[in-house]
Design an enzyme around this catalytic site. Structure first.
Site, PDB file in Angstrom:
ATOM      1  N   GLY A 109      12.246  65.075 -65.156  1.00 34.26           N
ATOM      2  CA  GLY A 109      12.725  64.417 -66.374  1.00 34.26           C
ATOM      3  C   GLY A 109      11.686  64.417 -67.475  1.00 34.26           C
ATOM      4  O   GLY A 109      11.964  64.812 -68.611  1.00 34.26           O
ATOM      5  N   ASN A 115      19.953  66.520 -61.197  1.00 34.20           N
ATOM      6  CA  ASN A 115      18.832  66.647 -62.137  1.00 34.20           C
ATOM      7  C   ASN A 115      19.308  66.975 -63.557  1.00 34.20           C
ATOM      8  O   ASN A 115      18.610  66.723 -64.530  1.00 34.20           O
ATOM      9  CB  ASN A 115      17.892  67.787 -61.715  1.00 34.20           C
ATOM     10  CG  ASN A 115      17.283  67.615 -60.339  1.00 34.20           C
ATOM     11  OD1 ASN A 115      17.036  68.588 -59.659  1.00 34.20           O
ATOM     12  ND2 ASN A 115      17.066  66.381 -59.907  1.00 34.20           N
ATOM     13  N   LEU A 116      20.485  67.591 -63.645  1.00 33.62           N
ATOM     14  CA  LEU A 116      20.862  68.241 -64.899  1.00 33.62           C
ATOM     15  C   LEU A 116      21.174  67.253 -66.022  1.00 33.62           C
ATOM     16  O   LEU A 116      21.174  67.626 -67.188  1.00 33.62           O
ATOM     17  CB  LEU A 116      22.069  69.164 -64.676  1.00 33.62           C
ATOM     18  CG  LEU A 116      21.856  70.262 -63.622  1.00 33.62           C
ATOM     19  CD1 LEU A 116      23.115  71.094 -63.465  1.00 33.62           C
ATOM     20  CD2 LEU A 116      20.681  71.164 -63.991  1.00 33.62           C
ATOM     21  N   GLN A 117      21.406  66.005 -65.679  1.00 32.03           N
ATOM     22  CA  GLN A 117      21.722  64.977 -66.674  1.00 32.03           C
ATOM     23  C   GLN A 117      20.533  64.727 -67.595  1.00 32.03           C
ATOM     24  O   GLN A 117      20.656  64.190 -68.682  1.00 32.03           O
ATOM     25  CB  GLN A 117      22.166  63.716 -65.910  1.00 32.03           C
ATOM     26  CG  GLN A 117      22.101  62.403 -66.642  1.00 32.03           C
ATOM     27  CD  GLN A 117      20.949  61.551 -66.136  1.00 32.03           C
ATOM     28  OE1 GLN A 117      19.991  62.063 -65.584  1.00 32.03           O
ATOM     29  NE2 GLN A 117      21.065  60.242 -66.324  1.00 32.03           N
ATOM     30  N   ARG A 118      19.319  65.125 -67.194  1.00 33.16           N
ATOM     31  CA  ARG A 118      18.130  64.851 -68.028  1.00 33.16           C
ATOM     32  C   ARG A 118      17.066  65.939 -67.964  1.00 33.16           C
ATOM     33  O   ARG A 118      16.239  66.044 -68.859  1.00 33.16           O
ATOM     34  CB  ARG A 118      17.499  63.520 -67.603  1.00 33.16           C
ATOM     35  CG  ARG A 118      16.971  63.547 -66.186  1.00 33.16           C
ATOM     36  CD  ARG A 118      16.759  62.175 -65.586  1.00 33.16           C
ATOM     37  NE  ARG A 118      16.301  62.303 -64.202  1.00 33.16           N
ATOM     38  CZ  ARG A 118      17.095  62.613 -63.188  1.00 33.16           C
ATOM     39  NH1 ARG A 118      18.382  62.807 -63.370  1.00 33.16           N
ATOM     40  NH2 ARG A 118      16.597  62.740 -61.982  1.00 33.16           N
ATOM     41  N   ASP A 146       7.168  60.350 -60.473  1.00 34.56           N
ATOM     42  CA  ASP A 146       8.165  59.287 -60.361  1.00 34.56           C
ATOM     43  C   ASP A 146       7.854  58.338 -59.211  1.00 34.56           C
ATOM     44  O   ASP A 146       8.722  57.627 -58.743  1.00 34.56           O
ATOM     45  CB  ASP A 146       9.555  59.903 -60.148  1.00 34.56           C
ATOM     46  CG  ASP A 146       9.587  60.783 -58.906  1.00 34.56           C
ATOM     47  OD1 ASP A 146       8.526  60.964 -58.277  1.00 34.56           O
ATOM     48  OD2 ASP A 146      10.665  61.289 -58.564  1.00 34.56           O
ATOM     49  N   ASN A 147       6.625  58.324 -58.734  1.00 34.60           N
ATOM     50  CA  ASN A 147       6.329  57.410 -57.624  1.00 34.60           C
ATOM     51  C   ASN A 147       4.882  56.918 -57.722  1.00 34.60           C
ATOM     52  O   ASN A 147       4.031  57.567 -58.342  1.00 34.60           O
ATOM     53  CB  ASN A 147       6.574  58.095 -56.275  1.00 34.60           C
ATOM     54  CG  ASN A 147       5.656  59.274 -56.066  1.00 34.60           C
ATOM     55  OD1 ASN A 147       4.505  59.127 -55.699  1.00 34.60           O
ATOM     56  ND2 ASN A 147       6.165  60.474 -56.337  1.00 34.60           N
ATOM     57  N   CYS A 173      13.784  55.981 -60.152  1.00 37.01           N
ATOM     58  CA  CYS A 173      14.962  56.430 -60.884  1.00 37.01           C
ATOM     59  C   CYS A 173      16.074  56.849 -59.928  1.00 37.01           C
ATOM     60  O   CYS A 173      17.255  56.687 -60.215  1.00 37.01           O
ATOM     61  CB  CYS A 173      14.612  57.600 -61.787  1.00 37.01           C
ATOM     62  SG  CYS A 173      13.585  57.097 -63.157  1.00 37.01           S
ATOM     63  N   CYS A 231      26.466  51.701 -46.771  1.00 37.72           N
ATOM     64  CA  CYS A 231      25.989  51.801 -48.161  1.00 37.72           C
ATOM     65  C   CYS A 231      25.857  53.278 -48.504  1.00 37.72           C
ATOM     66  O   CYS A 231      26.635  54.087 -48.016  1.00 37.72           O
ATOM     67  CB  CYS A 231      24.683  51.030 -48.359  1.00 37.72           C
ATOM     68  SG  CYS A 231      23.314  51.720 -47.428  1.00 37.72           S
TER      69      CYS A 231
END
Lengths: 152, 479
Positions: free
Chosen positions: B137, B166-169, B226-227, B284, B437
């Site tokens: 991202g 992934n493609l949304q951002r 991201d971590n 995320c 879940c």
């Protein structure tokens, strides 16, 4: 290409390459000794630059004097200097040009990954505007077409 | 009258004499007389401003005139004056940035006409190298703008494969790239954008073993991780190497950015000496992120990187920028370097890279809590068989309502995990309950809770609805 031509013996060429490989990734430097455009000996000199030896070399005045003294001892003249370009082509930089002396031959050897590649020779133009590339010939070879000017 | 000794390279200008008799009372006067007699020497001894060139050394006897009175140094008749060269040179250095080709001049013309960039700045960009940690991202917009701006060498570290989610951002990658390595996809995209630059890809997970070696050749590091373990690893490696870290992070509608590890500036640990307890701050992947948010934050990282390379403006050093997309507001916190900081403080205790998984309390493996024994689990296939057999089972989905709208198991009821303690009385203790879940972690917690309040027959669906879709109902979308 200028009219300048420099003859180096196999021993001289090997010594310059060895020196450049030994100091890699730092630059090496040394003096070229001989007579009448023929280099017969080299004098390895310490690189005393304080600007980072990966990209610079400096021969101090005291070492320059030493090079002149050794040249006389060896029965020759000081014809110029050599240095290495670690991980860069064997072409003179602006910095080389800014610091060049007239009439001297400047041999540059490119060294990548501890092994030497192209070797070239350069002469400062009289107006200091740029270098002219000279022809680098091998001493032992008698026939002229076997003179591998190694291009950058 | 005194003698000046002439070095070899200048003798062609003195009719091959190695010494010249000249008149004068000071070094300056002697040199003036020398260049009058042999005018060819002038251009080699003096620069355009009429000053002695830096590599021309004048000695009176054995003393450099720089340590005497320079050109005003008096000279007696029996003194020996020598011109002694120093010989200097070297390969092209950073101070001597590469020149631009005609194509590059056209490409970067909007930079070149700006005084803050100009030819000098564009050559600095060409000479610069930047390493992006992650092609996701944040890495996508950062790498694309850095490539477009003409940063000469761009490195990217990633080991992932492009996924539909992934493609949304992650705009480096397109739909046809799904399933390809992110690095291959990134390299194609960046090459298409700017073929003039060098792109180096490193298909590896950044680790304490490889970080210093990977960072070493680069000028600026862009942290798009991201971590927490990797974030601390990037921070510490940057501080240890003295390299600036253009930092960014994103979550849902909120983003953060700063420049850490700059000279005299604070680092990430000055702000957060310790990581949060594992699981407290969702990633995320767990909490979601607005697709355009990494666009904003990643471009801030690219902007700061370019400013650092050009040496212009006020870098985001000692300032922590917080962006709220919902309110469309930027806030700024002042950050100071902490003298007690374990890595960049006065007496650092972290002097080499450590085990960051352990530091952040993250144990690799074990996706499900150890308390769940096999006897309390059911697999998707077992569940399907029992439903087909007509067993009376109650499926309880503990995800959030927005997740429920994406996919669900027919017949399931929705009670989000956070509501379970308040709403469990809606469930019948005589029923056999199947807790479910997304992947099986939250439902295991719900199952534990229900057992603790006296429900005798509670099973957790192993692998959650993702496994159910894989094994039983591929018609539904995964997320």
């Amino acid at each position: 290409m200028s009219d300048h031509a420099l003859i180096v013996t196999r021993d001289v060429e090997a010594a310059i390459r060895r020196h450049g490989e030994a100091t890699y990734p730092h630059e090496c430097c040394g003096a070229l000794v001989g007579r009448d455009g023929r280099v017969t000996a080299t004098v390895a000199l310490p690189n005393t630059t304080e600007e980072g030896p990966r990209r610079r070399f400096l021969v101090r005045p005291s070492d320059y004097r030493e090079a002149e003294r050794r040249s006389s001892e060896l029965g020759g003249e000081l014809l110029g200097f050599y240095h290495s370009h670690p991980d860069h082509p064997a072409r003179p930089s602006q910095y080389d040009l800014d610091h060049a002396w007239p009439t001297f031959a400047y041999i540059i050897v490119a060294v990548a990954n501890k092994s030497s590649h192209d070797m070239t020779v350069w002469y400062l133009k009289e107006d200091r505007s740029s270098f002219e590339e000279g022809t680098l010939n091998h001493g032992e070879d008698s026939h002229s077409n076997a003179a591998p000017a190694v291009h950058g | 009258m005194a003698k000046i000794l002439i070095p070899t390279p200048l003798r062609p200008y003195t009719d091959k004499q190695d010494a010249v008799d000249v008149a004068g009372a000071t070094v300056g006067e002697l040199l003036a007389d020398l260049t009058r007699k042999h005018s060819g020497l002038k251009g080699h001894l003096y620069n355009e401003q009429g000053k002695l060139r830096s590599f021309v050394n004048i000695y009176v006897n054995d003393e450099d005139i720089r340590y005497l009175q320079h050109e005003k140094t008096p000279v007696a008749a029996d003194d020996t004056v020598s011109i002694i060269p120093s010989v200097a040179g070297g390969a092209p250095a950073v101070t001597e940035a590469p020149t631009l080709s005609n194509d590059e001049v056209k490409r970067y013309s909007r930079h070149l006409i700006m005084p803050e960039v100009g030819m000098e700045g564009q050559r600095k960009l060409k000479a610069a190298s930047v390493l992006c940690i992650g092609a996701g991202g944040l890495g996508s917009p950062a790498a694309m703008y850095l490539a477009a701006a003409g940063v000469g060498r761009l490195g990217i570290v990633d080991f992932d494969v492009v996924d539909f989610s992934n493609l949304q951002r992650q705009i480096l990658h397109g739909t046809p790239d799904v399933g390809r390595s992110k690095l291959a996809s990134a390299k194609d995209r960046l090459n298409a954008l700017n073929p003039e630059i060098q792109i180096d890809t490193y298909e590896t997970a950044l680790s304490s073993q490889n970080a210093l070696k990977l960072f070493e050749p680069y000028d600026v590091i862009v942290d798009g991780t991201d971590n927490f373990p990797t974030r601390y690893l990037v921070n510490d490696a940057c501080v240890l190497l003295g390299k600036p870290n253009a930092y960014g992070s994103i979550f849902r509608f909120e983003g953060q950015a700063s420049v850490f590890g700059a000279k005299d500036g604070p680092c990430y640990r000055c702000l957060y000496p310790e990581p949060p307890p594992p699981g407290l701050v969702p990633s995320c992947a767990e909490g979601g992120v607005l697709g355009v948010l990494p666009g904003i934050i990643g471009v801030i990282q690219a902007t700061e990187t370019i400013k650092l390379i050009l040496g212009v403006g006020e870098p985001l050093v000692g300032r922590f920028l917080i962006f709220d997309a919902l309110r469309m507001k930027f806030r700024e916190l002042k950050l100071r370097r902490d003298p007690e900081c374990p890595v960049c403080g006065t007496h650092p205790t972290v002097t080499h890279l450590i085990d960051y998984e352990q530091f952040c309390g993250v144990t690799p493996a074990a996706p499900e809590p150890a308390v769940v024994s096999n006897a309390t689990e059911i697999t998707s296939l077992e569940l399907k068989q029992r439903l087909d057999r007509g067993d009376k089972l109650k499926i309880v989905d503990v995800r959030e309502p927005n997740e429920w709208q994406i996919c669900r198991i027919p017949g399931a009821v929705l009670i989000p995990l956070g509501d379970v303690p308040r709403r469990y009385h809606e469930l019948d203790p005589n029923d056999e309950l199947i807790m479910q879940c997304r992947s099986g972690v939250r439902s295991a917690k719900a199952a534990d809770f229900l057992r603790s309040v006296g429900f005798p027959r509670v099973l957790n669906l192993k692998g959650g609805i993702l496994d159910w879709i894989d094994k039983v109902d591929p018609s539904q979308p995964k997320y």
